[in-house]
Design a protein around this motif. Structure first.
Motif, short mmCIF file in Angstrom:
data_model
loop_
_atom_site.label_atom_id
_atom_site.label_comp_id
_atom_site.label_asym_id
_atom_site.label_seq_id
_atom_site.Cartn_x
_atom_site.Cartn_y
_atom_site.Cartn_z
N ALA A 31 0.83 -1.20 0.00
CA ALA A 31 0.00 0.00 0.00
C ALA A 31 0.86 1.25 0.00
O ALA A 31 0.61 2.22 -0.74
N GLU A 32 1.91 1.25 0.82
CA GLU A 32 2.83 2.40 0.86
C GLU A 32 3.59 2.52 -0.45
O GLU A 32 3.82 3.63 -0.95
N LEU A 33 3.99 1.38 -1.02
CA LEU A 33 4.67 1.38 -2.31
C LEU A 33 3.80 2.04 -3.37
O LEU A 33 4.27 2.88 -4.15
N GLY A 34 2.52 1.68 -3.42
CA GLY A 34 1.62 2.24 -4.41
C GLY A 34 1.51 3.75 -4.30
O GLY A 34 1.53 4.47 -5.32
N GLN A 35 1.40 4.25 -3.07
CA GLN A 35 1.30 5.69 -2.87
C GLN A 35 2.53 6.43 -3.38
O GLN A 35 2.43 7.43 -4.08
N LEU A 36 3.71 5.93 -3.01
CA LEU A 36 4.94 6.63 -3.34
C LEU A 36 5.38 6.40 -4.78
O LEU A 36 5.97 7.28 -5.41
N ALA A 37 5.12 5.21 -5.31
CA ALA A 37 5.55 4.91 -6.68
C ALA A 37 4.67 5.59 -7.72
O ALA A 37 5.13 5.91 -8.82
N GLY A 38 3.39 5.79 -7.41
CA GLY A 38 2.52 6.52 -8.32
C GLY A 38 2.49 5.95 -9.73
O GLY A 38 2.17 4.77 -9.93
N ASP A 39 2.86 6.77 -10.70
CA ASP A 39 2.83 6.31 -12.09
C ASP A 39 3.93 5.31 -12.43
O ASP A 39 4.00 4.80 -13.54
N GLN A 40 4.80 5.02 -11.46
CA GLN A 40 5.83 3.99 -11.63
C GLN A 40 5.49 2.72 -10.84
O GLN A 40 6.37 1.87 -10.62
N THR A 41 4.23 2.60 -10.44
CA THR A 41 3.83 1.49 -9.58
C THR A 41 4.11 0.13 -10.21
O THR A 41 4.56 -0.79 -9.54
N TRP A 42 3.86 0.00 -11.51
CA TRP A 42 4.02 -1.32 -12.14
C TRP A 42 5.48 -1.73 -12.20
O TRP A 42 5.81 -2.91 -12.01
N LYS A 43 6.38 -0.77 -12.42
CA LYS A 43 7.81 -1.09 -12.40
C LYS A 43 8.25 -1.46 -10.98
O LYS A 43 9.01 -2.41 -10.78
N ALA A 44 7.78 -0.68 -10.03
CA ALA A 44 8.13 -0.95 -8.64
C ALA A 44 7.57 -2.29 -8.18
O ALA A 44 8.23 -3.06 -7.47
N ALA A 177 -3.23 7.59 -10.54
CA ALA A 177 -1.89 7.57 -9.96
C ALA A 177 -1.20 8.90 -10.21
O ALA A 177 -1.31 9.49 -11.28
N GLN A 178 -0.46 9.37 -9.19
CA GLN A 178 0.26 10.63 -9.28
C GLN A 178 1.71 10.40 -9.71
O GLN A 178 2.15 9.27 -9.89
N VAL A 179 2.44 11.49 -9.86
CA VAL A 179 3.86 11.40 -10.21
C VAL A 179 4.60 10.72 -9.06
O VAL A 179 4.36 11.00 -7.88
N SER A 180 5.50 9.81 -9.39
CA SER A 180 6.21 9.04 -8.37
C SER A 180 7.09 9.94 -7.50
O SER A 180 7.60 10.96 -7.94
N GLN A 181 7.25 9.49 -6.25
CA GLN A 181 8.06 10.22 -5.28
C GLN A 181 9.39 9.48 -5.07
O GLN A 181 9.52 8.29 -5.36
N ALA A 182 10.38 10.19 -4.54
CA ALA A 182 11.68 9.58 -4.25
C ALA A 182 11.50 8.47 -3.21
O ALA A 182 10.69 8.61 -2.28
N PRO A 183 12.25 7.38 -3.35
CA PRO A 183 13.26 7.09 -4.38
C PRO A 183 12.69 6.36 -5.60
O PRO A 183 13.44 5.95 -6.48
N TYR A 184 11.36 6.20 -5.65
CA TYR A 184 10.76 5.46 -6.77
C TYR A 184 10.87 6.20 -8.09
O TYR A 184 10.80 5.58 -9.15
N ASN A 185 11.04 7.51 -8.05
CA ASN A 185 11.13 8.27 -9.29
C ASN A 185 12.45 8.04 -10.02
O ASN A 185 12.57 8.30 -11.22
N GLU A 186 13.48 7.54 -9.32
CA GLU A 186 14.77 7.30 -9.93
C GLU A 186 15.02 5.82 -10.25
O GLU A 186 15.44 5.48 -11.35
#
Length: 460
Positions: A31-44, A177-186
């Motif tokens: 659940a926390e991963l989904g919030q922070l990863a946002g539009d990168q959720t599937w990669k994460a 989904a929103q824009v991913s947050q650090a560190p998921y954005n990198e």
């Protein structure tokens, strides 16, 4: 004629295995991963599924494939003393030190704390964990009944309720989904990969595999071939349910930001979502899911730890170990969920690479004739890399300045070891060492065979 495991039995044991895996972290971390990863959720989630589902499945298979009676027997291919130390530390990590107390802490934080109005949190936590680990202890004192109690009754209820929650999220999306947050954005994949460590399921798989195999033997499955086949079937059932739930909860987290913003941890995400979709009834329903999921995991961990330590210290009874570990869990759980998670990180950074190396070598061992040279070299290599990573994590956790020698080693590792900054610096060195030592082992074995042939010919 060899007995085969029926479909219904595979399903029951597979669902039991799912419930043993599916505990505290399996709910809050996706659940926390989904919030922070946002539009990168599937990669994460791809990374998370690798360590949170794929590795546990391989761990279960490794126990069946090895033909060994337990984890210590398997790890003895490295060294008998290492086998005892590694196995004991692993059991303590997934047992009374971290994972088992975390089940009670999560169950309280999500299932009880939201309903407290003005009541002392510390007192409520103590009362709840006292009851929680009291029930866990009672159910763990008769491990022979674990399949019936967990596989047939508690597990299906957990699955039904969670799928219902995820289904409502799909039918009534909360947002996008929103824009991913650090560190998921990198580094979304590698961050998800490391996040999967927190479930501790790859470590637990090396323990739960024994529970599965014992259950299979009790059903008349005795040959190595049938045990491996049956273990694969039950493992596939458990892995399938885990993957579905993880993906669903991650999606829930990713789509919740529009409505709730960024919340403090996965527990808050689940609580807010349940309340939004179902009101107070939703919160109560979530509380039931959390308690059941955490209870089943606590039972499995207490059972496994009690059986292992009774085996190595037979003078102390299994039941006494279960009672002692239950009391220990009660004490640790009252330090709070955040502290348990934080202080487990350095230990997981050290243990996970060692466990992954053991799983890898278990499957590839026949290629190099189970050479102890390969096992020891690969394990030592993984240890030297992961030990430094664990120390760095520890100093960061306690907010202390690292000694100069550690800074120097850290700089060297960062400069010369591939993927070190991504958290898997052990991988490439282990692969290189494994290949080189495997070639040496194969060549040496062929030479020994040639010498034996010549010696036999001369004698004849």
């Amino acid at each position: 004629m060899e007995k085969k495991l029926s479909f219904s039995s595979s399903l029951v044991i597979g669902v039991m295995l799912f419930a043993l895996f599916f505990g505290a972290g399996n709910l809050i971390f996706p659940a926390e991963l989904g919030q922070l990863a946002g539009d990168q959720t599937w990669k994460a989630m791809a990374g998370f599924l690798f360590t949170g589902v794929g590795l546990p499945f391989l761990g279960i298979l490794a126990i069946g494939f090895s033909g060994k009676k337990d984890l210590q027997d398997l790890a003895s291919r490295i060294h008998p003393l290492y086998a005892v130390l590694f196995t004991a530390i692993l059991y303590l990590t997934i047992g009374p030190f971290f994972a088992a107390p975390r089940t009670g802490a999560v169950a309280f934080d999500i299932g009880v704390a939201p309903f407290l109005n003005g009541f002392s949190i510390d007192l409520a936590r103590f009362i709840f964990t006292l009851v929680f680990f009291g029930i866990s202890m009672w159910l763990s004192l008769n491990p022979a009944k674990i399949v019936d109690r967990v596989g047939k009754y508690l597990s299906p209820l957990i699955i039904i309720i969670l799928i219902g929650l995820i289904g409502m999220t799909l039918l009534s999306p909360m947002g996008s989904a929103q824009v991913s947050q650090a560190p998921y954005n990198e580094t979304p994949f590698f961050t998800g990969f490391l996040e999967g460590y927190n479930t501790m399921d790859a470590l637990a798989s090396l323990v739960f595999g024994i529970i599965v195999i014992n259950a299979l033997r009790a059903m008349g499955i005795t040959s190595k071939k049938q045990i491996l086949s049956s273990t694969a079937k039950t493992g596939f059932v458990a892995a399938g349910f885990l993957a579905i739930i993880y993906i669903g909860i991650a999606y829930l987290g990713a789509t919740s930001v529009d409505l709730f913003g960024y919340l403090d941890g996965g527990g808050s995400v689940l609580s807010e979502t349940s309340s939004h979709l179902f009101g107070t009834t939703g919160l109560m329903l979530l509380g039931v899911v959390i308690m059941l999921a955490c209870l089943t995991t606590a039972i499995g961990l207490l059972t496994a730890c009690g059986e292992y330590f009774h085996a190595i210290i037979p003078k102390v009874s299994y039941k006494l170990f279960v009672v002692f570990f239950s009391i220990f869990c009660l004490v640790v759980a009252n330090f709070g969920l955040a502290n348990i998670i934080n202080y487990s990180l350095p230990v997981l950074v050290l243990l996970y690479p060692l466990a992954m190396v053991l799983i890898l070598l278990t499957f590839t061992g026949p290629l190099f004739h189970q050479s102890s040279l390969v096992y020891r070299s690969a394990t030592i290599t993984a240890f030297f890399v992961s030990f430094i990573e664990a120390l760095v994590k520890f100093y960061s956790l306690v907010e202390k300045t690292m000694p100069n020698w550690l800074v120097t080693i850290q700089d060297v590792y960062t400069a010369y070891i591939p993927y070190y900054t991504e958290g898997i610096g052990w991988l490439v060195p282990v692969l290189i060492v494994t290949v080189v030592t495997a070639i040496v082992a194969i060549v040496t074995n062929k030479r020994m065979q040639a010498i034996q042939v010549v010696s036999t010919h001369e004698k004849s």
